[in-house]
Design an enzyme around this catalytic site. Sequence first.
Site, mmCIF file in Angstrom:
data_model
loop_
_atom_site.group_PDB
_atom_site.id
_atom_site.type_symbol
_atom_site.label_atom_id
_atom_site.label_comp_id
_atom_site.label_asym_id
_atom_site.label_seq_id
_atom_site.Cartn_x
_atom_site.Cartn_y
_atom_site.Cartn_z
ATOM 1 N N GLU A 194 -2.223 -14.948 -12.421
ATOM 2 C CA GLU A 194 -1.502 -13.677 -12.288
ATOM 3 C C GLU A 194 -0.116 -13.839 -12.901
ATOM 4 O O GLU A 194 0.631 -14.749 -12.530
ATOM 5 C CB GLU A 194 -1.397 -13.291 -10.810
ATOM 6 C CG GLU A 194 -0.446 -12.158 -10.496
ATOM 7 C CD GLU A 194 -0.766 -10.878 -11.236
ATOM 8 O OE1 GLU A 194 0.131 -10.365 -11.924
ATOM 9 O OE2 GLU A 194 -1.924 -10.395 -11.131
ATOM 10 N N TYR B 150 1.433 16.201 -0.570
ATOM 11 C CA TYR B 150 1.416 16.640 -1.960
ATOM 12 C C TYR B 150 2.313 17.869 -2.046
ATOM 13 O O TYR B 150 2.071 18.879 -1.385
ATOM 14 C CB TYR B 150 -0.003 16.969 -2.410
ATOM 15 C CG TYR B 150 -0.901 15.764 -2.486
ATOM 16 C CD1 TYR B 150 -0.724 14.801 -3.470
ATOM 17 C CD2 TYR B 150 -1.931 15.583 -1.562
ATOM 18 C CE1 TYR B 150 -1.542 13.688 -3.535
ATOM 19 C CE2 TYR B 150 -2.760 14.473 -1.627
ATOM 20 C CZ TYR B 150 -2.559 13.532 -2.619
ATOM 21 O OH TYR B 150 -3.378 12.429 -2.683
#
Length: 502
Positions: free
Chosen positions: A30, A210
Amino acid sequence: MRVLIAGAGLSGLSTAMFLGLHGVPSLVVERHATTSLHPKARGQFPHTMEALRLAGVDRRVLAASPPDFQFRIVIARSAAGPVFNEILVDDAGPDLTAFSTAGWANASQERVEPILAERARELGARIRFSTELESFTQDADGVTAVLHDLATGERETVRADYLVGADGHRSPIREALGIGQAGRGVLGTGSGAIFEADLSAVLPPNALVYLQNPELPGGSGALVSTDEPSRYAIGVGLGEYSDERWIELVRIAAGIPDLAVTLLQTGTSTDTKHWVADTFSSGRVHLVGDAVRVMPPTGAFGGNTAILDGFYLAWKLAMVVKGEAGPALLDSHTPERRPYSEFIAEQQYTFFVQRMRPDLADAALTPLVEPFSMPFFGYRHLSDAVVLEPGDDRALLEPEPTGRPGSRAPHVLVRVDGREVSTIELFGRGFVVLTGAQHWVDEASALGLTAHLLDGPEWAKAYGITESGAVLVRPDFFVAWRTPDATGDLPGALKSVTASAS
């Protein structure tokens, strides 16, 4: 080395963990110094929790979830309202107990990745952070990769039987393979910030709002809680905003004009995209997670699907590298996972339009599927790794469990060794035979398979067979083959689905 995995996100760490569960160690590299530090990809659905339970980390993930969580998702002008639509207001998610004994969890990616990494190491994986896969080549026998230690600058060449690309939506591995993508492309670009404030008067501890508000850049945005009390993340339209402007935007999103705000991080930018890779495999390289699909973060399927990519790929890789299956078994990765990825990406795009960008609604918008359980338990894996029955309609989705090959094995409570368990809890380590007839148990044992002799007609009915029949279930809980009665070729079915030459 058997398997090299590039990327220590949800998909890469899951692949390593499930490979270890099947007895295959891996090396994970990674480029970042740690696992994710961003509280994104929150929530684990029951079908994901089944896989995590098999790996022995479901309780850890539950412990990493907020206590006594009530998750709330709404569409609103601001956190204070008015609310235009309530999407989810529930103590622990919709009731899916008819399909599974596993429940819901609500941990974020920030909390889950270290759990997966710890378990992967426990099962034999090595994980090297600050290490980049700089280049790779492949041949008929394996993959040669150059690894770059970003801390020391040193480079080394390693050899692996297979490479798993879990290296994110930009995926240098996918680009190097020349694999294209198809979809709607970039849907928008946004800016984000993380802040601390007291929103207890307008938001529960675990909430996602939202925002549809003309006062916000682009007219929309999102406000979400994190694992830390009083810490939140906000996303709005792309822009270069001063700290003063960020505070103003937070107050607009919260609906509290005089809110005290402490900014912790600003200026992060993200693209909202929609595409699926043309293929998920090329030779000895297989792709998972964001490397194969990118979709709007509306619907919470991104993190769940990433974990399950690792679950569905790992058993195949393990069988191949251990010589228990032929290499052609891995040819099933694309035909099984790509159609589902297209389906999920379309569902999340529809959520995106409904929740954030109603201006994009048109006649081509894919309707949301019903019943609610279908995206979790009603999708099918259709490839040469299952023996489809004559006349199979090859439907990707089915509203109710059928037990037919290619579908998820139905959840039925049965008694095994004096205790009541779900049939799902009998699967996961290898191919398993369920039957009510001793001769199928004997035949399965001769093939080295685990078999369970079950009583009663209920389970057989759920699997579409009689008690004299048998069903062969793959390690990923999907039905590979079934026979309705005492006839049928179990050895031939096993050879077929494992692409075995023996």
